[in-house]
Design an enzyme around this catalytic site. Structure first.
Site, short mmCIF file in Angstrom:
data_model
loop_
_atom_site.label_atom_id
_atom_site.label_comp_id
_atom_site.label_asym_id
_atom_site.label_seq_id
_atom_site.Cartn_x
_atom_site.Cartn_y
_atom_site.Cartn_z
N LYS A 89 41.22 35.85 81.92
CA LYS A 89 40.75 35.40 80.84
C LYS A 89 39.16 34.94 80.84
O LYS A 89 38.84 34.41 81.93
CB LYS A 89 41.60 34.00 80.19
CG LYS A 89 41.03 33.94 78.61
CD LYS A 89 42.01 32.74 78.06
CE LYS A 89 41.65 32.42 76.83
NZ LYS A 89 42.84 31.30 76.41
N SER A 159 44.85 32.15 71.89
CA SER A 159 43.34 32.55 72.30
C SER A 159 43.46 33.76 73.50
O SER A 159 42.40 34.37 73.69
CB SER A 159 42.23 31.67 72.58
OG SER A 159 42.68 30.88 73.43
N SER A 183 48.28 28.89 73.26
CA SER A 183 47.43 30.21 73.47
C SER A 183 48.06 31.33 74.54
O SER A 183 47.38 32.45 74.67
CB SER A 183 46.02 29.75 73.90
OG SER A 183 45.28 29.18 72.89
#
Length: 461
Positions: A89, A159, A183
């Site tokens: 990420k 996210s 997330s």
């Protein structure tokens, strides 16, 4: 034909699980270069449609794969992830590779050291394919948007959206992400894969672009529970204690709060998953946990205040470089009153105690809930300020409390979209969560063929 860990035929190396790929590599039937080339080829084919990567580093990944093959030839195996391609990420620092947190504020930022979790991956032999897209600093919206591979017009989760989509379509075998309010578990549920958020503090967060520091967890998305367990062994600071699951009759709690207000199509699929656990000998306990309705407000106050404090200098120096929605959220955090902040901190402690007490009172091995209360909406209808709280409602209590939680695929809704079952364990009891997840796990779902892109979808933001 190659098999994903022995579970059935696959079309490509890019569809293997980590466990299956590692077996092929150890047996010499596959080279690391072949595996990485297959994953990068899948990325090149799918990225124009799904936009899962912020930065795809093909040259570095192939160089690392060639080095991994040389080490295989010399008998130098780095660890259990030797030759396995994994994406990171864009909130997690990577040496020599952009780490921009999905924001113009950090445009061009290239760290000279890896985050702790990336160092562990490399030490175990993993090959970093690139950086997956994230919502801005994990709190805003994803722009340009990652797309849902099941329906390119719909919300892909967040996210850690890029990671969830990448694992689903096969452009990485696993994705390392963060979970501050769901997330990891949200995109896992939406994309039909496994997502694990370990106990708070179980994975070293050094090198994470900070946000809500008291609720942020590092975790991962994989195609199987076995893969999630392998990454837990490699990345956790401790293996976790365990409350042995009673082989004959594990006790699983279904708290009423987490089943109220659930879309009918999701509720039916989750109910069938719970029933399947009961058919395998689990004892299902209907119960509730006090104070859950207060968790969304407490979570919002904590995350907004902590994020605003950490971003204060950047907000003062370059407010125009934030997405407007992110800036509004951070500015709201700057206005949190001391009394409200103290209430939120007290509520976090009360939530942790309430969950522990409820599990003790009912002698539970774990909790089972839906991961999400509603299906992914069309992005044209996605109002973050109205809908994101509802998407996080069932996941964020366990960010406040710090308990380990996983989302595992448990079927499809009437819309043909994946549905996730959330399994929550006692703190530091990840092995219990993973064992129960394996009892109900369905094969990871990959949309095939990937839906086409309509011309008018290019304007979705």
């Amino acid at each position: 034909m190659l098999t994903p860990g022995g579970d059935g035929p696959v079309e490509s190396l890019a569809d293997l699980t980590i466990v299956g790929a590692a077996e092929e590599l150890r047996a010499g039937r596959v080279k690391a270069v072949e595996l990485v080339e297959a994953v990068l080829s899948r990325a090149r084919a799918t990225e124009p449609h799904v936009n899962a990567y912020a930065h795809l580093d093909c040259d570095a990944a192939l160089a690392a794969a060639r080095d991994a093959d040389r080490k295989w030839s010399d008998g130098q195996i780095s660890g259990p992830l030797h030759g396995i391609p994994i994406g990171i990420k864009d909130l997690i620092a990577t040496r020599g590779m952009p780490t921009e947190a999905g924001s113009d504020v950090l445009a061009g930022n290239v760290p000279n050291v890896d985050a702790a979790v990336v160092r562990r991956l490399r030490a175990a032999g993993a090959i970093i394919t690139g950086k997956h897209r994230t919502h801005e600093f994990g709190i805003g919206m994803n722009a340009p948007p990652t797309r849902n591979p099941w329906d390119l017009t719909r919300y892909p989760g967040g996210s850690t959206a890029g990671g969830g989509v990448s694992v689903a379509v096969g452009s990485s075998l696993a994705a390392i992400g963060t979970d501050g309010g769901g997330s990891i578990r949200k995109p896992a549920a939406i994309n039909g894969v496994v997502g694990l958020k370990p106990t708070f503090g179980m994975v070293d967060a050094d090198g994470l672009v900070p946000g809500g520091t008291s609720v942020d967890h590092i975790g991962w998305l994989t195609r199987s529970v076995a893969d999630a367990a392998l990454l837990h062994d490699v990345l956790s600071d401790q293996p976790g204690s365990d409350r042995p699951v009673r082989a004959a009759r594990p006790r699983i709690g279904c708290p009423a709060y987490f089943f109220d207000g659930i879309e009918e199509g999701i509720a039916e699929v989750v109910q069938r998953a719970v029933e399947s656990l009961a058919e395998r000998g689990a004892e299902v306990v209907l119960m509730d946990i006090p104070g859950m309705s207060e968790t969304p407000r407490a979570h919002t106050l904590l995350v907004s205040w902590e994020s605003a404090r950490l971003h204060r200098e950047w907000m003062d120096a370059c407010p125009q470089r934030y997405h407007p929605a992110s800036l509004r959220a951070l500015q709201a955090g700057s206005r949190v009153a001391d009394a409200d902040l103290q209430w939120a901190r007290d509520q976090r402690r009360r939530v942790r105690i309430a969950i522990d007490d409820a599990m003790d009172e009912h002698d539970l091995d774990a909790l089972c809930t839906p991961t999400l209360a509603l299906a992914p909406v069309p992005m044209a209808e996605m109002d973050p300020e109205r809908l994101l709280p509802e998407y996080c409602r069932l996941t964020l209590p366990f960010n406040l409390s710090g308990h380990p939680a996983a989302s595992v695929n448990c079927g499809t809704s009437p819309l043909g979209l994946p549905v996730g079952l959330q399994i929550v364990g006692r703190r530091y009891c990840e092995p219990t969560v993973l064992r129960l997840a394996a009892m109900t796990e369905l094969p990871a779902m990959r949309p095939q063929p990937l839906p086409g892109v309509a011309e008018d979808q290019a304007a979705i933001v």
